[in-house]
Design a protein around this motif. Structure first.
Motif, mmCIF file in Angstrom:
data_model
loop_
_atom_site.group_PDB
_atom_site.id
_atom_site.type_symbol
_atom_site.label_atom_id
_atom_site.label_comp_id
_atom_site.label_asym_id
_atom_site.label_seq_id
_atom_site.Cartn_x
_atom_site.Cartn_y
_atom_site.Cartn_z
ATOM 1 N N VAL A 78 -95.301 29.450 41.663
ATOM 2 C CA VAL A 78 -96.450 28.946 42.045
ATOM 3 C C VAL A 78 -96.821 29.190 43.578
ATOM 4 O O VAL A 78 -96.063 28.737 44.276
ATOM 5 N N THR A 79 -97.951 29.743 43.816
ATOM 6 C CA THR A 79 -98.428 29.966 45.126
ATOM 7 C C THR A 79 -99.345 28.759 45.576
ATOM 8 O O THR A 79 -100.358 28.748 44.864
ATOM 9 N N PHE A 80 -99.283 28.459 46.588
ATOM 10 C CA PHE A 80 -100.023 27.201 47.024
ATOM 11 C C PHE A 80 -100.633 27.717 48.440
ATOM 12 O O PHE A 80 -99.987 28.297 49.264
ATOM 13 N N GLN A 81 -102.000 27.253 48.569
ATOM 14 C CA GLN A 81 -102.656 27.615 49.978
ATOM 15 C C GLN A 81 -103.041 26.271 50.405
ATOM 16 O O GLN A 81 -103.561 25.256 49.945
ATOM 17 N N PHE A 82 -103.046 26.253 51.918
ATOM 18 C CA PHE A 82 -103.034 25.047 52.622
ATOM 19 C C PHE A 82 -104.672 25.026 53.351
ATOM 20 O O PHE A 82 -105.139 26.129 53.344
ATOM 21 N N HIS A 83 -104.968 24.118 53.981
ATOM 22 C CA HIS A 83 -106.435 24.167 54.706
ATOM 23 C C HIS A 83 -106.336 25.154 55.926
ATOM 24 O O HIS A 83 -107.243 25.846 55.983
ATOM 25 N N ARG A 87 -100.144 30.347 52.967
ATOM 26 C CA ARG A 87 -99.665 30.255 51.676
ATOM 27 C C ARG A 87 -98.213 29.918 51.550
ATOM 28 O O ARG A 87 -97.686 30.578 52.607
ATOM 29 N N LEU A 88 -97.709 29.353 50.484
ATOM 30 C CA LEU A 88 -96.255 29.294 50.336
ATOM 31 C C LEU A 88 -96.119 29.557 48.702
ATOM 32 O O LEU A 88 -96.632 28.792 47.881
ATOM 33 N N GLU A 89 -95.170 30.351 48.537
ATOM 34 C CA GLU A 89 -94.838 30.477 46.966
ATOM 35 C C GLU A 89 -93.433 29.886 46.835
ATOM 36 O O GLU A 89 -92.452 30.253 47.474
ATOM 37 N N LEU A 90 -93.376 28.899 46.007
ATOM 38 C CA LEU A 90 -92.423 28.090 45.612
ATOM 39 C C LEU A 90 -91.992 28.349 44.018
ATOM 40 O O LEU A 90 -92.774 28.515 43.081
ATOM 41 N N SER A 91 -90.700 28.213 43.733
ATOM 42 C CA SER A 91 -89.994 28.385 42.400
ATOM 43 C C SER A 91 -90.175 26.658 41.820
ATOM 44 O O SER A 91 -89.958 25.945 42.527
ATOM 45 N N VAL A 92 -90.604 27.111 40.513
ATOM 46 C CA VAL A 92 -90.960 25.502 39.785
ATOM 47 C C VAL A 92 -90.485 25.667 38.424
ATOM 48 O O VAL A 92 -89.947 26.792 38.011
ATOM 49 N N SER A 93 -90.232 24.556 37.944
ATOM 50 C CA SER A 93 -89.480 24.567 36.553
ATOM 51 C C SER A 93 -90.644 24.900 35.712
ATOM 52 O O SER A 93 -91.870 24.924 35.997
ATOM 53 N N GLY A 94 -90.214 25.082 34.255
ATOM 54 C CA GLY A 94 -91.083 25.643 33.270
ATOM 55 C C GLY A 94 -92.124 24.479 33.235
ATOM 56 O O GLY A 94 -93.579 24.448 32.805
ATOM 57 N N GLN A 95 -91.541 23.162 33.010
ATOM 58 C CA GLN A 95 -92.513 22.102 32.865
ATOM 59 C C GLN A 95 -93.685 21.838 33.839
ATOM 60 O O GLN A 95 -94.662 21.660 33.547
ATOM 61 N N GLN A 96 -93.122 22.047 35.139
ATOM 62 C CA GLN A 96 -94.161 21.831 36.227
ATOM 63 C C GLN A 96 -95.208 23.125 36.304
ATOM 64 O O GLN A 96 -96.241 23.123 36.399
ATOM 65 N N TYR A 97 -94.601 24.264 35.732
ATOM 66 C CA TYR A 97 -95.470 25.554 35.828
ATOM 67 C C TYR A 97 -96.679 25.402 34.718
ATOM 68 O O TYR A 97 -97.680 25.603 34.723
ATOM 69 N N GLY A 98 -96.220 24.453 33.533
ATOM 70 C CA GLY A 98 -97.402 24.235 32.497
ATOM 71 C C GLY A 98 -98.240 23.257 32.831
ATOM 72 O O GLY A 98 -99.421 23.538 32.451
ATOM 73 N N LEU A 99 -98.009 22.467 33.739
ATOM 74 C CA LEU A 99 -98.825 21.392 34.038
ATOM 75 C C LEU A 99 -99.631 21.707 35.302
ATOM 76 O O LEU A 99 -100.802 21.098 35.422
ATOM 77 N N LEU A 100 -99.390 22.930 35.971
ATOM 78 C CA LEU A 100 -100.337 23.178 37.151
ATOM 79 C C LEU A 100 -101.374 24.377 36.428
ATOM 80 O O LEU A 100 -100.929 25.101 35.869
#
Length: 124
Positions: A78-83, A87-100
């Motif tokens: 998932v790539t997150f963007q700050f104010h 940007r920061l791309e982080l590896s996440v679990s499948g469960q977190q991926y599904g919730l975002l």
């Protein structure tokens, strides 16, 4: 015949050494990243989810007798963007991926390159 035996032995040990070096480099890199993450502060930062990616790796194993076994592994990012527009791309679990979802805004908690959580802000 002796020349063949020597050539085979040298090639065998050369390939073995290369494989061993590649494995050691990966292990050392993983330990360094783990150590660097542990030394990093835990940060809570306002961020938005801007993109999600999946990467699938398939391994095919011969189980003998002509039977094949397929193993598929999924990796989620998932790539997150700050104010600040960083940007920061982080590896996440499948469960977190599904919730975002792309467009979610909230507080990202991370430590180095380690995703720790995301708390979605309620819609205004």
């Amino acid at each position: 015949m002796a020349l063949f035996d020597v050539t085979f032995s040298v090639l065998f040990f050369a390939v073995f050494a290369v494989v061993l070096v590649v494995i050691l480099i990966n292990v050392v890199g993983g330990v360094r990243e783990w150590h660097r993450n542990n030394r990093s502060p835990v940060l809570d930062v306002e961020a938005a989810v801007v993109s999600k990616q999946q990467d699938f790796t398939t391994h095919i194993h011969d189980t003998g007798g002509g039977a094949m076994h397929h193993t598929t592994q999924a990796h989620y990012y998932v790539t997150f963007q700050f104010h600040s527009n960083d940007r920061l791309e982080l590896s996440v679990s499948g469960q977190q991926y599904g919730l975002l979802s792309e467009g979610d805004v909230g507080t990202l908690t991370f430590q180095g390159s380690r995703f720790l959580g995301f708390r979605r802000h309620p819609a205004c």
